[in-house]
Design a protein around this motif. Structure first.
Motif, PDB file in Angstrom:
ATOM      1  N   LEU A  16      11.711  36.579  -8.859  1.00 19.83           N
ATOM      2  CA  LEU A  16      12.192  37.793  -8.201  1.00 19.83           C
ATOM      3  C   LEU A  16      13.100  38.603  -9.119  1.00 19.83           C
ATOM      4  O   LEU A  16      13.029  39.832  -9.144  1.00 19.83           O
ATOM      5  N   LEU A  19      10.847  40.256 -11.620  1.00 18.00           N
ATOM      6  CA  LEU A  19      10.153  41.359 -10.963  1.00 18.00           C
ATOM      7  C   LEU A  19      11.083  42.560 -10.781  1.00 18.00           C
ATOM      8  O   LEU A  19      10.667  43.708 -10.984  1.00 18.00           O
ATOM      9  N   LEU A  20      12.322  42.289 -10.423  1.00 18.94           N
ATOM     10  CA  LEU A  20      13.298  43.375 -10.259  1.00 18.94           C
ATOM     11  C   LEU A  20      13.532  44.112 -11.566  1.00 18.94           C
ATOM     12  O   LEU A  20      13.565  45.350 -11.598  1.00 18.94           O
ATOM     13  N   VAL A  36      12.722  43.979  -3.021  1.00 16.34           N
ATOM     14  CA  VAL A  36      12.954  42.842  -3.910  1.00 16.34           C
ATOM     15  C   VAL A  36      14.414  42.404  -3.830  1.00 16.34           C
ATOM     16  O   VAL A  36      14.710  41.198  -3.785  1.00 16.34           O
ATOM     17  N   CYS A  39      14.876  40.427  -0.689  1.00 16.22           N
ATOM     18  CA  CYS A  39      14.357  39.068  -0.835  1.00 16.22           C
ATOM     19  C   CYS A  39      15.286  38.203  -1.675  1.00 16.22           C
ATOM     20  O   CYS A  39      15.437  37.006  -1.407  1.00 16.22           O
ATOM     21  N   LEU A  40      15.909  38.794  -2.686  1.00 14.20           N
ATOM     22  CA  LEU A  40      16.850  38.037  -3.516  1.00 14.20           C
ATOM     23  C   LEU A  40      18.076  37.593  -2.721  1.00 14.20           C
ATOM     24  O   LEU A  40      18.680  36.568  -3.026  1.00 14.20           O
TER      25      LEU A  40
END
Length: 68
Positions: A16, A19-20, A36, A39-40
């Motif tokens: 994650l 991805l961020l 994102v 989700c983190l």
């Protein structure tokens, strides 16, 4: 079993973060970046809650087993 789940959790959080970084570098939409980030924050909280719930229910099962 705990180590496997811990490694999976570490892998998901690292993925994650990666991805961020990729999304912010490429100029993705703000909604995607916020998802994102959400989700983190939520993923570790949910993991902690599951571990806490498991510990509480595991102790109750031991107490029930000793009383019988």
């Amino acid at each position: 079993m705990k180590r496997v789940l811990a490694w999976i959790g570490i892998f998901v959080i690292a993925a994650l973060f990666l991805l961020l970084i990729i999304l912010t570098a490429t100029g993705a939409e703000a909604n995607t970046i916020m998802a994102v980030l959400f989700c983190l924050i939520i993923f570790p909280v949910i993991l902690y809650g599951c571990i806490l719930f498991y510990r509480v229910t595991k102790k109750d099962e031991k107490k029930d087993g000793k009383e019988s």
